[in-house]
Design an enzyme around this catalytic site. Structure first.
Site, short mmCIF file in Angstrom:
data_model
loop_
_atom_site.label_atom_id
_atom_site.label_comp_id
_atom_site.label_asym_id
_atom_site.label_seq_id
_atom_site.Cartn_x
_atom_site.Cartn_y
_atom_site.Cartn_z
CD1 TRP A 242 -33.37 -117.72 -16.84
CD2 TRP A 242 -34.47 -118.75 -18.49
NE1 TRP A 242 -34.70 -117.72 -16.52
CE2 TRP A 242 -35.42 -118.35 -17.52
CE3 TRP A 242 -34.94 -119.43 -19.63
CZ2 TRP A 242 -36.78 -118.58 -17.64
CZ3 TRP A 242 -36.29 -119.65 -19.76
CH2 TRP A 242 -37.20 -119.24 -18.78
CG ASP A 243 -26.74 -117.29 -23.26
OD1 ASP A 243 -26.98 -117.86 -24.34
OD2 ASP A 243 -25.64 -116.78 -23.00
CG MET A 244 -30.93 -122.10 -20.25
SD MET A 244 -29.52 -122.83 -19.39
CE MET A 244 -29.76 -122.13 -17.75
#
Length: 796
Positions: A462-464
């Site tokens: 999730w591009d965290m």
């Protein structure tokens, strides 16, 4: 002579318009019901449509029908969202306004007989207004009062009180000023001391609004202040020195950066280094700064001239040891950490473009010669090594693009690790990618030897990635024991992980909790994710259909339809081969700006954002066949890709990502869209939380309508805390700098900025006078006013 009754003229035009709107609402409502959603819009739409038909026929029963519809709407609204003002607004505002319209004389006099029906509508309108007013009278946020511990051993004396020598003032990154001349009692008197301009402004072809038309030009800089000089860097990598007392420009240096291929133009700060006494150099005091074409420069802090003994005439290239670097695939936006004769930095990699991108390795250089001292490369054995001229650092490894922090006494630097590219498909990641992605890592400053790693998102899809280094603070030991050298890692998820900075072990409870499963073919998901249960969280509640927002019933209905059509199982829903709602998403809760810490009162102050995103994946073959993306084998430069697409070359899928906005261009989740909060690091309680910012400089369809509704607003940039009991913050999309009472969270002062203040403010003193300074140059992605201003405030 006989009298004749006045001519009866039904309000046909009004009736037709209302009937059309009602039946359109009913059609959307039928769609929503077919998707498993609420029946309200179907029923209410039919009722409004029939109301319009009756109006066109001149039947007073239209008023009775609408009165019943409006009363039922008020009951339904309270059932769904209670007395929440902003959540009631889209449900009641338009229906109440329509009710008021039906009471107008030119409508009523065309109906027979209108009297009792008009009374019924009036009563329904009053009920609707009463419910809405009651909703807006409810307390917003959480209100408490912080504990005034004022511990004597909280401060960091490594930097003079009047200076600000690192991005976070000290290497510990607490963003705390020990100055108290400006305080909660006198901040209302704060005035502009001076306004300076860098001269570096947006250029033709650069983008306002964050679309694919050009580059984002942003002024995200936090100045540093050393002695009597303020040092600033700009979106095109200029470095400018100002007199700290007057704002007069001392010098400016333009490195002529080639930014043609860079999609993100920003420089968050520069670093300062002072050579040991007796060192033979023409640059004993130097400013070390990143350049957006993958270089680092060293300038004489007094003259602005390049330091000839650093690299090649003042510059070193960061592309050495990286192999092939496609245009725009590597550059640095954050200041290097300069400490203990090391210049430590990583770099920005082009998210979601390809596997096998240039290495994310962290490197340390000598601040005098510019020579490489060590590289930390997770794909090499050993990980800390010194590559030779023909060696290449491991490609595609996780990077650390945000600001680093450090504990000089422990000799450790703390890295905020990103993801192994790309973000939305992880099926090809290697074991070392999995271990270090989306983690906090401690390295030995002198050698680069890894000391520990703590991961706060497993197998991140999730591009965290962790966007900023942790803030360091010493916390009281349990039962009066020795204090604990801790760090607090903020995250895009809104979680706060409190770790012992010596070992990386949690100080407060962390629990692994089950999360949604079901990745696309070829990928997998972690069965659990870590939650910092021992600390308050700013993570938003999972979305529900009944809580979705919209300025009107129509755009709220569209959000509900999109919600029912999309895949959403709550936080950590993995991306699917159809629209997938991701919330929180890659723009934060808390992004690159981090948080501030009051080391005396043991409070952490954080500003947060709340906006969902939509991600979808599509098989690569059909996407390339349709021409959505062009094939690319990684050689040469990447083909141009637009439309919010994530090409993810090397994977089976092409991605697409965009913020989830309703048809009016506002988020589908309800306000507040931005908040600021204080958390007690000793009691682990949320002290206060309030909406931050207004809609003054935003509006439907991207307009600027000058309607300052206190919704809380999206913000980019962080806050600063002072010993005077104040929190200063710009950041918001409404172009203000604010001072907030640290104890209560209440706004005490604000000043209109000449451009967006999407940067962390800072404070210093000169000649006994305290100043508060912010870079005000706007942010293309947020769409705020662009400029090149540096504004200083002080007391008269």
């Amino acid at each position: 002579m006989s009298s004749r009754p006045p001519l009866h003229r039904p309000p046909r035009i009004s009736g037709v318009v209302i009937a059309i709107l009602g039946f359109l609402l009913a059609a959307g409502g039928a769609w929503l019901v077919a998707l498993g959603g609420s029946f309200y819009y179907l029923i209410a739409g039919l009722a409004v449509g029939v109301t319009g038909v009756l109006l066109a026929r001149g039947a007073a029963s239209a008023l009775w029908l609408y009165a019943v519809t409006l009363l039922a709407t008020a009951i339904w609204a309270m059932h769904e969202v209670g007395l929440d003002g902003w959540s009631l607004e889209p449900r009641l505002l338009v229906p109440v306004l329509l009710g008021i319209y039906l009471l107008m004389p030119w409508v009523r006099r065309g109906l027979l007989p209108p009297r009792t029906g008009a009374i019924a509508v009036a009563v329904a309108v009053l009920v609707g207004i009463g419910v809405g007013v009651a909703g807006f009278m409810q307390p917003v946020g959480t209100q408490g009062e912080s504990v005034a511990r004022n511990l004597p051993d909280g401060g960091d004396s490594s930097v003079a009180d009047g200076d600000w020598m690192f991005y976070g003032r000290t290497p510990k990154g607490d963003r705390f000023s020990p100055l108290d001349q400006i305080n909660a009692g006198n901040v209302k008197n704060l005035k502009v001391a001076w306004t300076a301009r860098t001269g570096d402004t947006m250029r033709p072809g650069e983008d306002v609004g964050g679309t694919d038309a050009g580059h984002e030009f942003n002024f995200e800089n936090t100045p540093i202040k050393v002695n009597d000089t303020l040092y600033v860097c700009t979106g095109h990598s200029w470095v400018v020195a100002f007199d700290a007392a007057t704002g007069q420009k001392k010098w400016s240096f333009d490195p002529k950066a080639n930014t043609d291929a860079d999609v993100y133009l920003a420089c968050r700060g520069v670093a300062y280094y002072e050579a040991p006494a007796g060192t033979q150099t023409d640059c004993p005091r130097r400013i070390i700064a990143p350049v957006l074409d993958a270089r680092v420069l060293a300038l004489n802090a007094d003259t602005g001239k390049p330091c000839e003994d650093f690299g090649e005439h003042g510059f070193i290239s960061l592309t050495q040891y990286l192999g092939h670097v496609p245009a725009g695939f590597h550059f640095v936006t954050s200041p290097p950490l300069v400490l203990q004769d090391r210049v430590i930095l990583g770099g920005w990699v082009f998210d979601n473009q390809a596997e096998n991108e240039p290495s994310g390795a962290i490197r340390a250089f000598d601040p005098m010669s510019g020579k490489l001292v060590w590289a930390w490369d997770v794909g090499h054995d050993p990980q800390n090594w010194l590559p030779g001229p023909d060696d290449q650092l491991t490609r595609g490894t996780p990077n650390a693009w945000g600001v680093y922090t450090a504990d000089p006494d422990l000799g450790m630097v703390y890295l905020p690790m990103g993801n192994a590219t790309p973000d939305y498909f992880g099926g090809h990641r290697r074991p070392f990618d999995e271990k270090y992605s989306s983690s906090t890592v401690a390295l030995d400053i002198r050698t680069g030897e890894p000391k520990w790693v703590y991961q706060n998102t497993h197998h991140d899809l999730w591009d965290m990635d962790v966007p900023v280094g942790p803030s360091l603070v010493d916390l009281p030991g349990q039962n009066g024991g020795a204090s604990i050298p801790a760090l607090v890692q903020t995250t895009k998820r809104g979680e706060f992980f409190v770790l012992d900075r010596r070992t990386g072990k949690p100080v407060t409870d962390v629990e692994e909790k089950p999360v949604p499963q079901g990745a696309v073919p070829g990928d997998w998901t972690s069965p659990t994710q870590p939650y910092s249960t021992g600390m308050p969280s700013l993570t938003p509640a999972d979305l529900k259909e009944e809580h979705l927002w919209g300025a009107t019933p129509f755009d709220q209905l569209m959000c509900r339809i999109e919600f029912r059509k999309a895949v959403y199982k709550g936080q950590f829903t993995p991306p699917q081969l159809k629209d997938t709602i991701v919330y929180p998403a890659f723009d934060g809760v808390i992004d690159w700006h981090g948080a501030s810490i009051d080391p005396y009162n043991k409070l952490i102050i954080a500003n947060a954002n709340y906006i969902p995103f939509i991600i979808s994946l599509a098989p690569r073959g059909p996407a390339e066949a349709k021409g959505l993306v062009k094939p690319w084998d990684g050689t040469g430069n990447e083909p141009k890709v637009g439309g919010g697409l994530a090409p993810q070359y090397g994977t089976p899928y092409v991605g697409k990502v965009h913020p989830w906005l309703n048809p009016l261009g506002v988020p589908c989740n309800p306000p507040p869209w931005g908040t600021i909060a204080a958390i007690d690091l000793v009691t682990h309680r949320l002290v206060w939380e309030h909406p931050l910012g207004t809609t003054r400089d935003t509006g439907p369809f991207g307009t600027h309508v000058n309607a300052p509704l206190p919704t809380g607003i999206f913000n980019i940039g962080g806050n600063m805390t002072t010993r005077g009991g104040l929190v200063f913050i710009g950041a918001t999309a409404d172009n203000y700098l604010r001072a907030i009472d640290e104890r209560t969270g209440r706004e005490l002062w604000k000043a209109r900025l000449p451009a967006g203040g999407q940067a962390n403010p800072m404070s210093y003193s000169v000649n006994g006078k305290q100043y508060v300074v912010i870079a005000a140059g706007g942010h293309s992605g947020l769409g705020t006013t662009s400029g090149d201003y540096v504004v200083a405030y002080t007391l008269p």
